[in-house]
Each structure stands twice: as C-alpha cells, then as structure tokens.
Design an enzyme around this catalytic site. Structure first.
Site, PDB file in Angstrom:
ATOM      1  N   GLY A  38       0.832  -1.221   0.000  1.00  0.00           N
ATOM      2  CA  GLY A  38       0.000   0.000   0.000  1.00  0.00           C
ATOM      3  C   GLY A  38       0.849   1.245   0.000  1.00  0.00           C
ATOM      4  O   GLY A  38       1.189   1.784  -1.048  1.00  0.00           O
ATOM      5  N   ASP A  99      -3.747  -1.895   9.192  1.00  0.00           N
ATOM      6  CA  ASP A  99      -3.931  -2.446  10.543  1.00  0.00           C
ATOM      7  C   ASP A  99      -5.212  -3.267  10.636  1.00  0.00           C
ATOM      8  O   ASP A  99      -5.258  -4.313  11.285  1.00  0.00           O
ATOM      9  CB  ASP A  99      -3.904  -1.309  11.570  1.00  0.00           C
ATOM     10  CG  ASP A  99      -2.539  -0.618  11.560  1.00  0.00           C
ATOM     11  OD1 ASP A  99      -2.478   0.598  11.278  1.00  0.00           O
ATOM     12  OD2 ASP A  99      -1.523  -1.316  11.781  1.00  0.00           O
ATOM     13  N   ALA A 100      -6.245  -2.803   9.931  1.00  0.00           N
ATOM     14  CA  ALA A 100      -7.502  -3.578   9.913  1.00  0.00           C
ATOM     15  C   ALA A 100      -7.322  -4.823   9.046  1.00  0.00           C
ATOM     16  O   ALA A 100      -7.783  -5.916   9.391  1.00  0.00           O
ATOM     17  CB  ALA A 100      -8.635  -2.712   9.384  1.00  0.00           C
ATOM     18  N   HIS A 123       3.937  -0.935  13.071  1.00  0.00           N
ATOM     19  CA  HIS A 123       3.038  -0.256  14.012  1.00  0.00           C
ATOM     20  C   HIS A 123       2.751  -1.259  15.134  1.00  0.00           C
ATOM     21  O   HIS A 123       2.601  -2.451  14.885  1.00  0.00           O
ATOM     22  CB  HIS A 123       1.731   0.126  13.296  1.00  0.00           C
ATOM     23  CG  HIS A 123       0.901   1.170  13.971  1.00  0.00           C
ATOM     24  ND1 HIS A 123       1.382   2.036  14.928  1.00  0.00           N
ATOM     25  CD2 HIS A 123      -0.415   1.503  13.807  1.00  0.00           C
ATOM     26  CE1 HIS A 123       0.413   2.847  15.309  1.00  0.00           C
ATOM     27  NE2 HIS A 123      -0.691   2.555  14.658  1.00  0.00           N
ATOM     28  N   GLY A 152       5.316   6.235   3.948  1.00  0.00           N
ATOM     29  CA  GLY A 152       6.134   5.331   3.135  1.00  0.00           C
ATOM     30  C   GLY A 152       6.573   6.002   1.840  1.00  0.00           C
ATOM     31  O   GLY A 152       7.643   5.717   1.320  1.00  0.00           O
ATOM     32  N   ASP A 207       1.930   7.123  18.263  1.00  0.00           N
ATOM     33  CA  ASP A 207       1.625   7.283  16.825  1.00  0.00           C
ATOM     34  C   ASP A 207       0.156   7.631  16.604  1.00  0.00           C
ATOM     35  O   ASP A 207      -0.181   8.520  15.825  1.00  0.00           O
ATOM     36  CB  ASP A 207       1.970   5.991  16.094  1.00  0.00           C
ATOM     37  CG  ASP A 207       1.934   6.176  14.589  1.00  0.00           C
ATOM     38  OD1 ASP A 207       0.886   5.876  13.986  1.00  0.00           O
ATOM     39  OD2 ASP A 207       2.915   6.685  14.031  1.00  0.00           O
ATOM     40  N   GLU A 243      -1.803  33.156   4.070  1.00  0.00           N
ATOM     41  CA  GLU A 243      -1.469  33.499   5.460  1.00  0.00           C
ATOM     42  C   GLU A 243      -1.648  32.321   6.403  1.00  0.00           C
ATOM     43  O   GLU A 243      -1.166  32.341   7.530  1.00  0.00           O
ATOM     44  CB  GLU A 243      -2.365  34.664   5.911  1.00  0.00           C
ATOM     45  CG  GLU A 243      -1.787  35.471   7.048  1.00  0.00           C
ATOM     46  CD  GLU A 243      -0.389  36.004   6.743  1.00  0.00           C
ATOM     47  OE1 GLU A 243      -0.175  36.544   5.633  1.00  0.00           O
ATOM     48  OE2 GLU A 243       0.496  35.828   7.607  1.00  0.00           O
ATOM     49  N   SER A 269      10.068  39.059  11.378  1.00  0.00           N
ATOM     50  CA  SER A 269      10.172  40.434  11.911  1.00  0.00           C
ATOM     51  C   SER A 269      10.042  40.434  13.435  1.00  0.00           C
ATOM     52  O   SER A 269       9.460  39.522  14.031  1.00  0.00           O
ATOM     53  CB  SER A 269       9.032  41.284  11.327  1.00  0.00           C
ATOM     54  OG  SER A 269       7.792  40.818  11.877  1.00  0.00           O
TER      55      SER A 269
END
Ligand SMILES: NC(=O)C1=CN([C@@H]2O[C@H](COP(=O)(O)OP(=O)(O)OC[C@H]3O[C@@H](n4cnc5c(N)ncnc54)[C@H](O)[C@@H]3O)[C@@H](O)[C@H]2O)C=CC1
Ligand SMILES: CC(=O)[C@](C)(O)C(=O)O
Ligand SMILES: [Mg+2]
Ligand SMILES: [Mg+2]
Length: 347
Positions: A38, A99-100, A123, A152, A207, A243, A269
């Site tokens: 992935g 992870d799932a 992980h 990655g 994490d 900004e 500044s």
C-alpha cells in the site's frame, strides 16, 4: 549509543555504529517477505531491494496493488507472490497490510510462522490491541517493529535522495536471541536515518496521538479555524490561504526543520516575534484539554476500536475517499490548488 535529549538519556542507533554492510551480513541468509503493498510496503520493499537484501513481496493477486508491484519491477513467481506463498517463503515476514487488514489475514500469516522466523510490524497496533485483533504470535518466533516516522512515500523519496526518515524500533519477543540484530539491520535496510528505541505500547499510543494531533488532525483543524476567521473578516481566499498554509509550508516550516522554532522566529520580523511569543501559550492552553481527551481516547483503546470498526468494512476505502473529497473540495484547499499552480516552479 546513549544520547541525552534534554535531560533524558535514550538509546539510539545510527548508521555509523550499524552500517549497511553489517546489516547485510546479519540478514544474508534471510528472505524478507513484505506482505502488503500500500504505502509502507512499496517504500520499505524497494529500499531493501536497492540496499541489496533478498526481498519478496506478497500481495493479493488481481488487485491494483499487485499491478502496482509489477509496475515497480517485482516479478510474479520470482519476487512477487500471493500472500500465502510469500509467507511460506519468507524467513522474516513484514506484516505491512493495513492495521484492519492484518486482522483478516492473521490466520494465513500465523500458519507460516514456523520456529525461528521473525514477524515484523511497522506499528504496534496489532499486537498491543490483541484482544481486538486476535494477533497473538507463537512463542518460538521473533516479534519486532520498525516504525518509520513518516509516510512510506517520503521514506522512498528520501532514500532515493540519499537521505533517511527516522524510525523507532522495538522488540516484543526474542525467541532466537537474534531479534536485536534483526530489527536494527531491518531498520537500516528500509532506509532509516537513525533508530530510537521504544516498545509496542509506546509506539502505538504515541503514533495514534500524533496522527490525530499535530501531524494530521489538529493541523487541519487550526488551518480551518484561522482560514474561516480571516474569510469571515473580509480577506480573500488567496490572502487567507497564503497566510494560513502556503507561507508555513513554503517558507517557515523548512526553517523550523533546519534549525528549530526559535531560529524560525528570529528570521521573522520583530513584530511577528512579539506576537508569536505572546500568543503561543494561549493556543497551547486552549488546545491542551483537547490533546488530553485525545490521549485518553487512545489509551483506553477507543481510537483503535474506531479504526478497526470503520476500516474493516468492505467499503472502507470509498467512505474514506468521500471524506477526503470533502476536504479537497473545501474552499481553503480549492484555493490551495490554485496557489500551488502559481508557484514559480510550476509555471
Ligand atoms: N502509511 C504510512 O506511511 C505508515 C504506515 N505505518 C504502518 O504500516 C502498516 C501498513 O500501512 P499502510 O502501508 O499505510 O497500509 P495501507 O492502508 O496502505 O494497506 C496496505 C495494503 O493492505 C491491503 N489490505 C487492506 N485490507 C486488506 C484485507 N482485508 N485483505 C488483504 N489486503 C488488505 C491494502 O489493499 C493495501 O494494499 C500499518 O501497520 C501502518 O500503521 C507506519 C508508518 C507510516
Ligand atoms: C505516516 C505516519 O507516520 C502515520 C501518520 O502514523 C500513518 O500513516 O499511520
Ligand atoms: Mg506515524
Ligand atoms: Mg500511524
């Protein structure tokens, strides 16, 4: 080696004390099977291959990621296999499914974790939340972790540029007596700049906090808040986006990365310095309760459960894409798309 971070001494490993040659020697008889292609899978597999290690990739056949692996040069039947065959061939199994996704594939991976092999994660999620994931490794294999502190995609880009992302490393189980050498060699092999020591619990809780906090969630939140206030007070989208985001990513964050926040301030500044020094504490005080609630949600396992519940659904990718589309189509990020096009390097 030991290094002091502030007043705290930590264990870190650098490429000087564990050079690539040593990593190659440690892993010379290993077949590293990268399961999952992935985001981390491609970065780690390609870096390992370019660093001279024996790497194979395991991925679902007839999938976009199988095609991506072929396009990246992995050869079906030689260096690219279906998940089960890659697990059988690998002596180190790098479990780099989502992870799932690891939950669904654990029975397949576990079958091939024969004595002396190593199970590698990026992980601490699967093992730490084993009551939710069912990932309980057999006692006769090494269980190790190298967690790149970044995408990655960046791991690969920085490797190609001759740089490196830092990674944490951890040993959950040392069945062979070789776990430390294996984990450090892999950390160097995947292209880490330096490695710092952690454990599976501390890795996953930090994490999950970081990605919901300053790295991804909180940063979008403060961008949106400032952008909305500027727009509600008559500033144009261009002015509000410049900004809020563009100046930060293009000018100021690189200065922070180069030499710290005080140095970035000192290169602005004195008007800006006065203001920033007056306002950073109110922002900290306003947001710290949110970070405390976030960490509580992580610590109690609620965030892990939410992730498993949503990312185990068959349409998890479509659902995530719907929400990413909403972000992409917001005025702030629409303005950003135009501003990016106006960058000199894009004209
Ligand atoms: N994305 C990143 O850059 C980072 C990821 N990690 C960790 O690395 C590991 C891999 O992460 P990513 O590469 O982001 O994973 P991902 O979310 O990109 O998924 C990796 C692969 O798993 C496959 N997959 C998902 N569910 C599946 C299932 N049920 N059956 C079969 N295959 C399935 C997907 O198709 C994908 O090809 C995770 O443990 C993650 O927490 C750690 C650091 C950064
Ligand atoms: C890229 C990274 O480190 C994250 C945010 O933790 C992840 O992708 O899970
Ligand atoms: Mg991370
Ligand atoms: Mg993460």
């Amino acid at each position: 080696m030991k290094l002091k971070f502030g007043n705290v001494e930590e264990n870190v490993v650098t490429r000087e004390e564990f050079p690539l040659e040593k990593a190659r020697e440690v892993l010379k008889d290993e077949v590293i099977a990268v399961i999952g292609y992935g985001v981390q899978g491609p970065g780690q597999a390609l870096n390992l291959k370019d660093n001279g290690f024996h790497v194979i990739v395991g991925q679902r056949k007839n999938s976009k990621t199988w095609d991506k692996a072929v396009a990246d040069g992995w050869v079906p039947g030689e260096t690219l296999f279906d998940i089960e065959e890659a697990c059988e061939r690998g002596t180190i199994i790098q479990f780099l499914l989502s992870d799932a996704g690891q939950i669904a594939l654990w029975p397949t991976v576990k079958k091939h974790l024969t004595p002396g092999k190593a199970l590698y994660f990026s992980h601490g999620f699967g093992v730490t939340y084993k009551d939710k994931t069912g990932i309980i490794p057999p006692a006769d294999v090494d269980v190790i972790l190298v967690a790149p502190k970044g995408s990655g995609t960046s791991l690969r880009r920085m490797f190609v540029e001759g740089r490196g992302l830092n990674s944490s490393y951890a040993i959950y189980q040392d069945a062979t007596g070789k776990a430390k050498d294996r984990v450090i060699a892999l950390g160097i092999g995947v292209g880490s700049g330096y490695l710092f020591e952690t454990d599976f619990y501390r890795e996953v809780t930090s994490d999950l906090t970081g990605e919901r906090g300053t790295l991804m969630g909180a940063i979008q939140g403060i961008f949106a808040a400032q952008y909305e206030v500027l727009r509600e007070n008559g500033h144009t989208p261009s002015e509000a986006f410049n900004e809020t985001v563009e100046e930060l990513t293009q000018s100021l964050m690189p200065l922070v990365a180069e030499n710290g926040m005080d140095w970035m301030y000192a290169n602005c500044s004195t008007t800006a310095q006065r203001g920033a020094l007056d306002w950073w504490k109110p922002f900290r005080d306003a947001t710290k309760p949110v970070f405390e609630a976030l960490y509580e949600s992580v610590k109690t396992g609620k965030e892990a459960q939410k992730s498993i519940d949503s990312n185990s659904k068959p349409d998890y990718r479509e659902k995530l894409e719907e929400e990413l589309k909403e972000l992409r189509e917001s005025e702030m990020w629409q303005a950003g798309a135009v501003v990016r096009q106006l960058r000199p390097e894009n004209n």
